[in-house]
Design an enzyme around this catalytic site. Sequence first.
Site, PDB file in Angstrom:
ATOM      1  N   ASP A 111      92.443  68.613  77.463  1.00 45.86           N
ATOM      2  CA  ASP A 111      92.671  67.996  76.148  1.00 45.86           C
ATOM      3  C   ASP A 111      92.253  66.531  76.233  1.00 45.86           C
ATOM      4  OD1 ASP A 111      93.621  67.417  73.603  1.00 45.86           O
ATOM      5  OD2 ASP A 111      95.736  67.452  74.166  1.00 45.86           O
ATOM      6  N   ARG A 173     103.929  81.610  76.081  1.00 43.97           N
ATOM      7  CA  ARG A 173     103.029  81.702  77.232  1.00 43.97           C
ATOM      8  C   ARG A 173     102.591  83.138  77.530  1.00 43.97           C
ATOM      9  NH1 ARG A 173     102.852  76.693  79.941  1.00 43.97           N
ATOM     10  NH2 ARG A 173     104.830  75.602  80.142  1.00 43.97           N
TER      11      ARG A 173
HETATM   12  P1  IMP Z   1      95.413  66.428  79.113  1.00 46.84           P
HETATM   13  O1  IMP Z   1      94.008  66.948  79.230  1.00 46.84           O
HETATM   14  O2  IMP Z   1      95.788  65.442  80.161  1.00 46.84           O
HETATM   15  O3  IMP Z   1      95.738  66.002  77.712  1.00 46.84           O
HETATM   16  O4  IMP Z   1      96.456  67.541  79.440  1.00 46.84           O
HETATM   17  C1  IMP Z   1      96.289  68.826  79.201  1.00 46.84           C
HETATM   18  C2  IMP Z   1      97.661  69.453  79.210  1.00 46.84           C
HETATM   19  O5  IMP Z   1      98.281  69.285  77.928  1.00 46.84           O
HETATM   20  C3  IMP Z   1      97.508  70.917  79.458  1.00 46.84           C
HETATM   21  O6  IMP Z   1      97.735  71.219  80.797  1.00 46.84           O
HETATM   22  C4  IMP Z   1      98.545  71.510  78.563  1.00 46.84           C
HETATM   23  O7  IMP Z   1      99.759  71.643  79.281  1.00 46.84           O
HETATM   24  C5  IMP Z   1      98.785  70.513  77.463  1.00 46.84           C
HETATM   25  N1  IMP Z   1      98.059  70.889  76.222  1.00 46.84           N
HETATM   26  C6  IMP Z   1      97.026  70.238  75.669  1.00 46.84           C
HETATM   27  N2  IMP Z   1      96.601  70.859  74.553  1.00 46.84           N
HETATM   28  C7  IMP Z   1      97.396  71.936  74.409  1.00 46.84           C
HETATM   29  C8  IMP Z   1      97.441  72.995  73.424  1.00 46.84           C
HETATM   30  O8  IMP Z   1      96.654  73.079  72.471  1.00 46.84           O
HETATM   31  N3  IMP Z   1      98.403  73.935  73.619  1.00 46.84           N
HETATM   32  C9  IMP Z   1      99.279  73.900  74.658  1.00 46.84           C
HETATM   33  N4  IMP Z   1      99.264  72.941  75.594  1.00 46.84           N
HETATM   34  C10 IMP Z   1      98.333  71.960  75.463  1.00 46.84           C
END
Ligand code: IMP
Length: 182
Positions: A111, A173
């Site tokens: 993300d 999940r």
């Molecule tokens: P980032 O890339 O550091 O923002 O982190 C990603 C983490 O945020 C993932 O491991 C997920 O746990 C959580 N995450 C981000 N987007 C989503 C989503 O659309 N659904 C569920 N969890 C998400």
Amino acid sequence: MDLHYDTSKLQMLFSPEQIRGRVRELGAEISAHYEKLLAEGEMVLVIGILNGAFVFMSDLIREMTVPLETDFIRLSSYEDHLSSSSKVVMLKNFEREVRHRHVLVVEDIADVGLTLNWLLKHLKTQEPASVKLAVAVDKSARREVKVDLDYVGFAIDDGFLVGYGLDAARRYREFPAIYTLG
Ligand code: IMP
Ligand code: MG
């Protein structure tokens, strides 16, 4: 299949059949890469990021045809209100030695990019032979930190996804498909 849960607030984005097909393709692609790379007796070290990656990882490793072993790290990100930024905390480290190993990191979704970026840095201090990143979903709209994803199941722009390991407040999940919530 009869589900015991209410999916009326969810819109299916990727069906279990679509996911199965795509994971099969990724397994073949990843295996082809490591078949050329692994020396006799070597194994890929597959490291999953808990909690979200366990569903994707369990499917992916069963589509891989190269010798491998598995390990897990548990990371969590939180908002630091003092510096008004997000921080990654490690709740559990992986247990295998990564030095000189070929490491495949498996994550549910990329993300903002902070989690994978943090893990890459953490790994690289320990001198692995190589590191590749595999994600079930690449969500690019909110990316702040550049990460080079090697294997992507599905690419989307934005939206909050649940199912196939992805949760909303620890729910959903176990759903076999990927849904958008909202
Ligand atoms: P980032 O890339 O550091 O923002 O982190 C990603 C983490 O945020 C993932 O491991 C997920 O746990 C959580 N995450 C981000 N987007 C989503 C989503 O659309 N659904 C569920 N969890 C998400
Ligand atoms: Mg996660």
